[in-house]
Design a protein around this motif. Sequence first.
Motif, PDB file in Angstrom:
ATOM      1  N   VAL A 110       0.847  -1.196   0.000  1.00 15.62           N
ATOM      2  CA  VAL A 110       0.000   0.000   0.000  1.00 15.62           C
ATOM      3  C   VAL A 110       0.880   1.242   0.000  1.00 15.62           C
ATOM      4  O   VAL A 110       1.857   1.330   0.765  1.00 15.62           O
ATOM      5  CB  VAL A 110      -0.942   0.017   1.220  1.00 15.62           C
ATOM      6  CG1 VAL A 110      -1.761   1.302   1.242  1.00 15.62           C
ATOM      7  CG2 VAL A 110      -1.870  -1.193   1.190  1.00 15.62           C
ATOM      8  N   ASP A 157     -10.264   5.108  -7.173  1.00 12.13           N
ATOM      9  CA  ASP A 157      -9.596   3.807  -7.143  1.00 12.13           C
ATOM     10  C   ASP A 157     -10.239   2.882  -6.118  1.00 12.13           C
ATOM     11  O   ASP A 157     -10.235   1.657  -6.282  1.00 12.13           O
ATOM     12  CB  ASP A 157      -8.112   4.008  -6.815  1.00 12.13           C
ATOM     13  CG  ASP A 157      -7.318   2.718  -6.939  1.00 12.13           C
ATOM     14  OD1 ASP A 157      -7.201   2.194  -8.056  1.00 12.13           O
ATOM     15  OD2 ASP A 157      -6.824   2.234  -5.907  1.00 12.13           O
ATOM     16  N   ASP A 162     -10.530  -4.900  -6.489  1.00 11.36           N
ATOM     17  CA  ASP A 162      -9.276  -5.365  -5.899  1.00 11.36           C
ATOM     18  C   ASP A 162      -8.548  -4.265  -5.137  1.00 11.36           C
ATOM     19  O   ASP A 162      -7.342  -4.356  -4.908  1.00 11.36           O
ATOM     20  CB  ASP A 162      -8.357  -5.943  -6.986  1.00 11.36           C
ATOM     21  CG  ASP A 162      -8.086  -4.938  -8.107  1.00 11.36           C
ATOM     22  OD1 ASP A 162      -8.711  -3.847  -8.090  1.00 11.36           O
ATOM     23  OD2 ASP A 162      -7.256  -5.232  -8.985  1.00 11.36           O
ATOM     24  N   ALA A 163      -9.239  -3.195  -4.736  1.00 12.93           N
ATOM     25  CA  ALA A 163      -8.585  -2.064  -4.069  1.00 12.93           C
ATOM     26  C   ALA A 163      -9.263  -1.729  -2.750  1.00 12.93           C
ATOM     27  O   ALA A 163     -10.475  -1.915  -2.586  1.00 12.93           O
ATOM     28  CB  ALA A 163      -8.586  -0.842  -4.981  1.00 12.93           C
ATOM     29  N   THR A 164      -8.467  -1.229  -1.819  1.00  7.11           N
ATOM     30  CA  THR A 164      -8.985  -0.760  -0.526  1.00  7.11           C
ATOM     31  C   THR A 164      -8.656   0.716  -0.324  1.00  7.11           C
ATOM     32  O   THR A 164      -8.681   1.210   0.801  1.00  7.11           O
ATOM     33  CB  THR A 164      -8.372  -1.575   0.625  1.00  7.11           C
ATOM     34  OG1 THR A 164      -6.937  -1.412   0.617  1.00  7.11           O
ATOM     35  CG2 THR A 164      -8.707  -3.048   0.492  1.00  7.11           C
ATOM     36  N   SER A 165      -8.318   1.414  -1.391  1.00 11.00           N
ATOM     37  CA  SER A 165      -7.833   2.793  -1.321  1.00 11.00           C
ATOM     38  C   SER A 165      -8.858   3.715  -0.662  1.00 11.00           C
ATOM     39  O   SER A 165     -10.062   3.615  -0.922  1.00 11.00           O
ATOM     40  CB  SER A 165      -7.521   3.303  -2.726  1.00 11.00           C
ATOM     41  OG  SER A 165      -6.651   2.410  -3.392  1.00 11.00           O
ATOM     42  N   VAL A 181      -3.298   4.115  -1.083  1.00 13.74           N
ATOM     43  CA  VAL A 181      -3.655   3.579  -2.401  1.00 13.74           C
ATOM     44  C   VAL A 181      -2.915   2.263  -2.596  1.00 13.74           C
ATOM     45  O   VAL A 181      -1.698   2.177  -2.383  1.00 13.74           O
ATOM     46  CB  VAL A 181      -3.278   4.565  -3.526  1.00 13.74           C
ATOM     47  CG1 VAL A 181      -3.591   3.963  -4.897  1.00 13.74           C
ATOM     48  CG2 VAL A 181      -3.998   5.893  -3.350  1.00 13.74           C
ATOM     49  N   ASP A 182      -3.633   1.220  -2.989  1.00 10.38           N
ATOM     50  CA  ASP A 182      -3.004  -0.067  -3.261  1.00 10.38           C
ATOM     51  C   ASP A 182      -2.052   0.054  -4.454  1.00 10.38           C
ATOM     52  O   ASP A 182      -2.395   0.677  -5.471  1.00 10.38           O
ATOM     53  CB  ASP A 182      -4.074  -1.121  -3.559  1.00 10.38           C
ATOM     54  CG  ASP A 182      -4.967  -1.363  -2.353  1.00 10.38           C
ATOM     55  OD1 ASP A 182      -4.561  -2.119  -1.467  1.00 10.38           O
ATOM     56  OD2 ASP A 182      -6.063  -0.772  -2.301  1.00 10.38           O
ATOM     57  N   PHE A 184       0.046  -0.455  -7.792  1.00  9.94           N
ATOM     58  CA  PHE A 184      -0.377  -0.937  -9.112  1.00  9.94           C
ATOM     59  C   PHE A 184       0.730  -0.622 -10.115  1.00  9.94           C
ATOM     60  O   PHE A 184       1.648   0.155  -9.845  1.00  9.94           O
ATOM     61  CB  PHE A 184      -1.693  -0.268  -9.542  1.00  9.94           C
ATOM     62  CG  PHE A 184      -1.615   1.234  -9.663  1.00  9.94           C
ATOM     63  CD1 PHE A 184      -1.215   1.843 -10.845  1.00  9.94           C
ATOM     64  CD2 PHE A 184      -1.927   2.045  -8.572  1.00  9.94           C
ATOM     65  CE1 PHE A 184      -1.133   3.228 -10.948  1.00  9.94           C
ATOM     66  CE2 PHE A 184      -1.859   3.427  -8.663  1.00  9.94           C
ATOM     67  CZ  PHE A 184      -1.459   4.023  -9.855  1.00  9.94           C
TER      68      PHE A 184
END
Length: 245
Positions: A110, A157, A162-165, A181-182, A184
């Motif tokens: 992250v 995002d 597939d994100a926890t942002s 932000v995850d 990428f």
Amino acid sequence: SEPLVTSIAGLYECGSSLRVTPDALIYSTSLNYNPAPTGNPSIVRASPALVPIECHYPRRDNVSSNAVKPTWASFHSTLSSEEQLLFYLYLMNGDWSAERGSTVFQLGEVLHFQAGVATENHAPLRLFVDSCVATPTPDRSSSPQYAFIDFSGCLVDGQLDDATSAFLAPRPRQDVLQFAVDAFKFAGDSSNLVYITCHLKVSLADQAPDPLNKACSFNKASNLWSPVEGTQDICSCCEMRSCGS
């Protein structure tokens, strides 16, 4: 009854002149009345006139509705308030205690961002991140690109499966905003480099957040957008992906 004519002009307008005496400021001008024919253009029923006008203001009195109350400020503080604001954006370590030494990330990690502004002697300010765009080169307009914050403060995002942002709430200070932000990368890009450009801005801290000044995260549990501060409705435009400009 006699007609009433009202004329409004500034003290320095209409050719006024200023005369200063020991006791007064005297602004002088002349009102030139030149009547136009009415009814029958061949006759007139009034005479032209030149009316002198003087406005006297005492030099030894308070001519304002409120007395002047000067305050002292140092030259340094006056200069600081006129300088441009100093914005910053840091990559932080996992507990937000210090700036991260490395800019290398593995997928699954992250990214912790901290945006802020040095307020100096300015009035209290609240910082916002309008947008953040990732590109494979330093050129902000290069392609492909991915805007993970957009629409004046929507962390889009966080909507991806597939994100926890999300933005962190509450803020540590009004002039600081943190968001996670995850990690990428761009598909098919062998360099695995990602350059990030963010647009930061401020409003006065006592100004209520609105659709153009906000920090909104997507909550997957409730399927709703939530603001770091302010009322829920300021985030509704994130769903519509149109928040004005």
